[in-house]
Design an enzyme around this catalytic site. Structure first.
Site, mmCIF file in Angstrom:
data_model
loop_
_atom_site.group_PDB
_atom_site.id
_atom_site.type_symbol
_atom_site.label_atom_id
_atom_site.label_comp_id
_atom_site.label_asym_id
_atom_site.label_seq_id
_atom_site.Cartn_x
_atom_site.Cartn_y
_atom_site.Cartn_z
ATOM 1 N N GLU A 269 0.829 -1.211 0.000
ATOM 2 C CA GLU A 269 0.000 0.000 0.000
ATOM 3 C C GLU A 269 0.865 1.263 0.000
ATOM 4 O O GLU A 269 0.512 2.262 -0.639
ATOM 5 C CB GLU A 269 -0.953 -0.027 1.187
ATOM 6 C CG GLU A 269 -1.993 -1.139 1.050
ATOM 7 C CD GLU A 269 -2.940 -1.235 2.229
ATOM 8 O OE1 GLU A 269 -4.160 -1.094 2.021
ATOM 9 O OE2 GLU A 269 -2.450 -1.456 3.363
ATOM 10 N N GLU B 279 -3.692 -9.549 3.530
ATOM 11 C CA GLU B 279 -4.490 -9.278 4.728
ATOM 12 C C GLU B 279 -5.568 -10.323 4.974
ATOM 13 O O GLU B 279 -5.859 -10.665 6.135
ATOM 14 C CB GLU B 279 -5.120 -7.877 4.635
ATOM 15 C CG GLU B 279 -4.169 -6.740 4.995
ATOM 16 C CD GLU B 279 -3.286 -6.296 3.860
ATOM 17 O OE1 GLU B 279 -2.616 -5.259 4.000
ATOM 18 O OE2 GLU B 279 -3.239 -6.994 2.817
#
Length: 256
Positions: free
Chosen positions: A110, A130
């Site tokens: 990210e 995740e």
């Protein structure tokens, strides 16, 4: 905050920021988040800095949030107004390049996608794992990824949690420049120098228009672009650029 969590050095007009927690693959804790936020605030605030580079120490870019620190009661590594790692919700106005070696996964991926350009060594990998930890990649990964790779690729990465190689990332368009392992930072510096050679006002405006126009409708896009472009085209640097071209010399930019 550990003074060593984030290292900053300046080379000419280029700022190089290194996440410096190699023992944990540069996982982000609060110290890293604050350090990155401060460094990038400096990048935007200093007129003599034109381009930033983010990299990681010890052969990895970043493994995301430091889950061990978080599980032991550590505060979430966010900075108010800037989000995860001090930049994911509010990247700097000036161009930012990610120089990626090794792992750029979870929050590390990210961070890379919050940058404008990515240079990667061939041994690098990118992923949003995740879902494997019962989490959601909520620091921009799920929103940015479909704009950087084909939708079906983004969906597969998001719901399987499996990474892609640097070569795949380059083929999909996520990575701008693919280089030999260990050469990402040097290649990022060369790319930064290419950007730095251009007029800073024009570069900043071009980044702003390109990033903002994704949400502009066809009906409004030229009206929204007009004041941004007009301010640059009326600048002293615009006159200097035309004059330097006419006189067959290198332009001397003043940023005004």
């Amino acid at each position: 905050m550990s003074e060593d969590a984030v290292l900053v050095r300046i080379e000419g007009s280029i700022q190089i920021v290194t996440i410096n927690r190699p023992a944990v693959r540069n996982a982000v804790n609060k110290a890293v988040a604050v350090g990155l936020a401060n460094a990038l605030a400096q990048l935007d605030a200093q007129a003599d800095l034109h381009v930033g580079i983010i990299t990681g120490a010890g052969g990895n870019f970043c493994a995301g949030m430091d889950l061990n620190a978080f599980a032991q009661g550590g505060s979430e590594p966010v900075v108010e107004g800037f989000g995860f790692a001090g930049l994911c919700e509010a990247p700097p106005k000036k161009p930012l390049i990610a120089a990626v070696e090794g792992h750029a996964v979870a929050g590390g991926c990210e961070i890379a996608m919050a940058c404008d350009l990515i240079v990667a060594g061939r041994s690098a990998s990118f992923g949003l794992p995740e879902v494997k930890r019962g989490l959601v990649a909520s620091s921009g990964g799920l929103m940015r990824l479909p704009h950087r790779v084909p939708y079906a690729v983004a969906m597969e990465m998001a719901i399987t949690g499996e990474p892609i190689s640097a070569a795949q990332a380059h083929a999909y368009g996520l990575v701008n420049r693919l280089v030999e392992a260990g050469e990402a930072l040097d290649a990022a510096l060369r790319l930064a120098e290419q950007i730095d050679a251009n007029a800073p006002l024009a570069v900043a405006a071009s980044k702003r228009i390109l990033a903002s126009s994704r949400t502009w409708s066809d009906a409004e896009m030229f009206e929204l672009q007009r004041p941004i472009a007009r301010a640059v085209n009326a600048s002293a640097d615009a006159i200097e650029g035309a004059t330097a071209f006419s006189e067959k010399r290198k332009a001397v930019w003043q940023g005004r």
